[in-house]
Design a protein around this motif. Sequence first.
Motif, mmCIF file in Angstrom:
data_model
loop_
_atom_site.group_PDB
_atom_site.id
_atom_site.type_symbol
_atom_site.label_atom_id
_atom_site.label_comp_id
_atom_site.label_asym_id
_atom_site.label_seq_id
_atom_site.Cartn_x
_atom_site.Cartn_y
_atom_site.Cartn_z
ATOM 1 N N UNK A 162 0.827 -1.200 0.000
ATOM 2 C CA UNK A 162 0.000 0.000 0.000
ATOM 3 C C UNK A 162 0.865 1.256 0.000
ATOM 4 N N UNK A 163 1.885 1.260 0.847
ATOM 5 C CA UNK A 163 2.757 2.433 0.940
ATOM 6 C C UNK A 163 3.568 2.610 -0.340
ATOM 7 N N UNK A 164 4.061 1.496 -0.878
ATOM 8 C CA UNK A 164 4.829 1.576 -2.124
ATOM 9 C C UNK A 164 3.967 2.138 -3.255
ATOM 10 N N UNK A 165 2.731 1.631 -3.359
ATOM 11 C CA UNK A 165 1.826 2.107 -4.417
ATOM 12 C C UNK A 165 1.508 3.594 -4.272
ATOM 13 N N UNK A 166 1.159 3.977 -3.036
ATOM 14 C CA UNK A 166 0.769 5.376 -2.828
ATOM 15 C C UNK A 166 1.961 6.300 -3.067
ATOM 16 N N UNK A 167 3.115 5.848 -2.598
ATOM 17 C CA UNK A 167 4.323 6.662 -2.776
ATOM 18 C C UNK A 167 4.646 6.826 -4.265
ATOM 19 N N UNK A 168 4.483 5.727 -5.016
ATOM 20 C CA UNK A 168 4.714 5.788 -6.465
ATOM 21 C C UNK A 168 3.786 6.805 -7.118
ATOM 22 N N UNK A 169 2.505 6.772 -6.710
ATOM 23 C CA UNK A 169 1.539 7.737 -7.254
ATOM 24 C C UNK A 169 1.939 9.173 -6.928
ATOM 25 N N UNK A 170 2.371 9.375 -5.688
ATOM 26 C CA UNK A 170 2.779 10.721 -5.275
ATOM 27 C C UNK A 170 3.940 11.220 -6.122
ATOM 28 N N UNK A 171 4.893 10.331 -6.362
ATOM 29 C CA UNK A 171 6.064 10.714 -7.144
ATOM 30 C C UNK A 171 5.660 11.014 -8.588
ATOM 31 N N UNK A 201 2.718 11.992 -9.709
ATOM 32 C CA UNK A 201 1.978 13.250 -9.800
ATOM 33 C C UNK A 201 2.886 14.433 -9.534
ATOM 34 N N UNK A 202 3.957 14.181 -8.869
ATOM 35 C CA UNK A 202 4.897 15.246 -8.545
ATOM 36 C C UNK A 202 4.342 16.271 -7.570
ATOM 37 N N UNK A 203 3.426 15.804 -6.701
ATOM 38 C CA UNK A 203 2.814 16.744 -5.756
ATOM 39 C C UNK A 203 3.688 16.982 -4.528
ATOM 40 N N UNK A 204 4.633 16.062 -4.278
ATOM 41 C CA UNK A 204 5.462 16.243 -3.074
ATOM 42 C C UNK A 204 6.940 16.332 -3.436
#
Lengths: 73, 94
Positions: free
Chosen positions: B80-89, B91-94
């Motif tokens: 879950x964390x890997x997936x969400x982190x991948x999405x965040x990266x 999208x470039x939101x963080x």
Amino acid sequence: MEQVKVQIAVANAQELLQRMTDKCFKKCIGKPGSTLDNSEQKCIAMCMDRYMDAWNTVSRAYNSRLQRERARM
Amino acid sequence: MADFSSFDRPSMGSSENAEAAELQRLIAVEQQKAQFQAQVHNFTDVCWDKCIDKPSSKLDSRTETCLVSCVERFIDTTLAITNRFTQMVQKGTH
């Protein structure tokens, strides 16, 4: 090749020993006294057996998860 | 560990090449086993703290169930964390 296997087995045993000592010290020795008293020694023996049981249970659970994940792919 | 790059030399006969490839395969298998064991050490460390209160004379079935669930949920959490982190990266939101 045998040497590689032995090296890996030794590393595995050392890792187990180190983590087991850490966990059982925390569980069994509340306030360190002048010696390891009888009840502490009994606790350590029991803790070791349970730690190895737990290791085997975890190993089986992880292995079956890996197999399920592989089957899904 | 020995340097296996020398096995790729073209001067070697084909049977030697096959032998070298077999050795590399065997070593890869052992490496995988070692990786598996290392992961089991980590899981046991985390799940011992979660599931074992006072060591008793036997691992009861409740503790056993707790350990199995602990491994499963830890892996789920990792995914879950890997997936969400991948999405965040992405999208470039963080």
